[in-house]
Design a protein around this motif. Structure first.
Motif, short mmCIF file in Angstrom:
data_model
loop_
_atom_site.label_atom_id
_atom_site.label_comp_id
_atom_site.label_asym_id
_atom_site.label_seq_id
_atom_site.Cartn_x
_atom_site.Cartn_y
_atom_site.Cartn_z
N TRP A 61 1.07 -1.24 -0.06
CA TRP A 61 0.05 -0.06 0.13
C TRP A 61 0.88 1.06 -0.09
O TRP A 61 0.56 2.84 -0.60
CB TRP A 61 -1.05 0.17 0.88
CG TRP A 61 -0.21 -0.64 2.92
CD1 TRP A 61 0.23 0.94 3.77
CD2 TRP A 61 0.08 -1.34 3.55
NE1 TRP A 61 0.27 0.55 4.67
CE2 TRP A 61 0.04 -1.26 3.99
CE3 TRP A 61 -0.49 -2.66 2.92
CZ2 TRP A 61 1.00 -1.98 5.45
CZ3 TRP A 61 -0.02 -3.88 3.58
CH2 TRP A 61 0.85 -3.24 4.96
N PRO A 96 -5.91 7.18 3.66
CA PRO A 96 -5.16 6.13 4.09
C PRO A 96 -5.68 5.84 2.10
O PRO A 96 -6.60 6.31 1.92
CB PRO A 96 -6.59 5.05 4.73
CG PRO A 96 -6.30 6.32 6.06
CD PRO A 96 -6.44 7.53 5.12
N THR A 97 -5.24 5.42 1.54
CA THR A 97 -5.60 4.28 0.41
C THR A 97 -6.48 3.44 0.29
O THR A 97 -6.63 2.43 -0.50
CB THR A 97 -3.71 4.02 -0.27
OG1 THR A 97 -3.29 3.29 0.57
CG2 THR A 97 -3.13 5.37 -0.75
N TRP A 98 -6.43 2.45 1.66
CA TRP A 98 -7.62 1.23 0.92
C TRP A 98 -8.89 1.92 0.23
O TRP A 98 -9.36 2.60 0.72
CB TRP A 98 -7.93 1.03 2.53
CG TRP A 98 -8.79 -0.07 2.25
CD1 TRP A 98 -8.16 -1.47 2.89
CD2 TRP A 98 -10.61 0.00 2.90
NE1 TRP A 98 -9.43 -2.48 3.03
CE2 TRP A 98 -10.94 -1.78 2.59
CE3 TRP A 98 -11.29 0.64 2.75
CZ2 TRP A 98 -12.19 -2.02 2.79
CZ3 TRP A 98 -12.38 0.52 2.66
CH2 TRP A 98 -13.18 -0.75 2.50
N GLY A 99 -9.11 0.55 -0.34
CA GLY A 99 -10.26 0.88 -1.01
C GLY A 99 -10.57 1.68 -2.18
O GLY A 99 -11.14 1.75 -2.70
N VAL A 207 -7.41 1.95 10.26
CA VAL A 207 -8.26 1.79 9.04
C VAL A 207 -9.57 0.86 9.71
O VAL A 207 -10.54 0.23 9.13
CB VAL A 207 -7.83 1.41 7.40
CG1 VAL A 207 -9.22 0.74 6.22
CG2 VAL A 207 -6.87 2.53 7.10
N ARG A 211 -13.65 0.57 9.91
CA ARG A 211 -13.96 -1.01 9.22
C ARG A 211 -14.90 -1.78 10.22
O ARG A 211 -15.83 -1.65 9.63
CB ARG A 211 -13.00 -1.53 8.08
CG ARG A 211 -12.69 -0.94 6.82
CD ARG A 211 -11.97 -2.26 6.58
NE ARG A 211 -13.07 -3.07 5.68
CZ ARG A 211 -12.93 -4.37 5.29
NH1 ARG A 211 -10.76 -4.86 5.05
NH2 ARG A 211 -12.98 -5.14 4.58
N TRP A 288 -7.87 -8.43 10.51
CA TRP A 288 -8.84 -8.26 9.61
C TRP A 288 -8.95 -8.82 8.39
O TRP A 288 -10.40 -8.60 7.65
CB TRP A 288 -7.00 -7.79 8.39
CG TRP A 288 -6.51 -6.65 9.08
CD1 TRP A 288 -5.12 -6.42 9.68
CD2 TRP A 288 -6.54 -5.41 8.21
NE1 TRP A 288 -4.50 -5.11 9.40
CE2 TRP A 288 -5.81 -4.37 8.59
CE3 TRP A 288 -7.81 -5.31 7.29
CZ2 TRP A 288 -6.12 -3.06 8.83
CZ3 TRP A 288 -8.12 -3.87 7.02
CH2 TRP A 288 -7.09 -3.01 7.19
#
Length: 306
Positions: A61, A96-99, A207, A211, A288
């Protein structure tokens, strides 16, 4: 990379063009060879980067973030009168870069003709003066608008992750998030953006915690309290927990890098958990993979509540 090309890349803030390669004494055949070997990478049309010296153990990531920021620089150096927007603006703001789909750089402009491509996504939309800012010399949409844009085009969960991070880092406030999302209620996907702005909570510290909040809310678990300090009878701090649900259920999210590799950290966490149980608390842990099986995870937490 020879010294001449290295200077050229530094002048362009980390990337270089084919013309730079030729001027530095390389041939087109050498350019293609280095691309095949992975020593150089193509960012976008006529934009390349040297990556052979990047850390070999860099998390994927972080590598994706690095490449996308370089691609943003290449695009903004080539195009005029554009504002970096959507997920690209979120990355520039350090969220954040998640998703987020980072295969293309996203820009917005009100007028002019620029076509989208495999590496560039061009959006046409009015931009108010209070929705544009500058970060590191790059014109980008503000944090609030970038979150709204990304939530509209990605998902509600992505919007919550971004909004939580922005609140936690002090980049915005709840009122501005909600106001910006409501301003663009006519956009496709705006219900997700507006809901994410209202659900956001800066007490989420990662993150994974963001979630997990979404998972618990979607599955209709009781609303948790976040970052609660648990005290012993003598008022000494036992620990600060991620979530506390009714029935004295402590829920902890365990990220992969939470404890590092030291035995001392693991032992300290075990002692903390034992102390919590001694004082009447249950402890449930979520990792996770659990986030990708929400029904099973929610059912496990509900059984602990019961």
């Amino acid at each position: 990379m020879n010294p001449k090309l290295k200077v050229m890349a530094e002048q362009r803030r980390g990337w270089f063009k084919r013309s730079d390669v030729l001027a530095a004494g390389y041939s087109d055949a050498e350019l293609r060879r280095r691309l095949r070997r992975g020593q150089w990478a193509r960012l976008s049309r006529d934009a390349f980067v040297e990556r052979s010296e990047w850390p070999v153990d860099e998390p994927p990531w972080e590598r994706a973030r690095r490449l996308h920021l370089l691609a943003v620089r290449a695009v903004t150096d080539r195009l005029e009168n554009v504002v970096v927007s959507h997920q690209s603006a979120a990355v520039v703001h350090g969220l954040p870069t998640w998703g987020l789909d980072l295969r293309r750089v996203h820009v917005t402009r009100s007028t002019g003709r620029i076509r989208s491509s495999e590496t560039l996504s061009v959006h046409r939309s009015p931009l108010e003066a209070d929705e544009i800012t500058e970060v590191g010399g790059v014109r980008v949409t503000t944090v609030d608008r970038a979150i709204t844009e990304a939530a509209c085009t990605a998902s509600y969960e992505v919007g919550v992750v971004l909004a939580d991070a922005a609140l936690r880092d002090g980049l915005t406030c709840s009122e501005r998030l909600v106001r910006t999302a409501d301003r663009h209620q006519h956009w496709a996907g705006s219900p997700a953006a507006r809901a994410a702005a209202r659900f956001a909570d800066g007490l989420s510290e990662s993150v994974g915690e963001s979630r997990l909040r979404v998972l618990m809310d979607n599955c209709q678990l009781p609303e948790p309290r976040l970052q609660v300090e648990i005290l012993a009878d003598d008022r000494q701090l036992i620990g600060r927990v991620d979530f506390l649900l009714p029935g004295e259920l402590v829920v902890e999210f365990d990220g992969a890098l939470k404890y590092g590799e030291t035995a001392e950290a693991v032992i300290a966490e075990k002692w903390r958990e034992d102390r919590l149980r001694e004082h009447g608390y249950q402890v449930a842990r979520v990792i996770w993979p659990d986030l990708d099986r929400p029904r099973a995870t929610a059912a496990r937490l509900l059984r602990r509540l019961a």
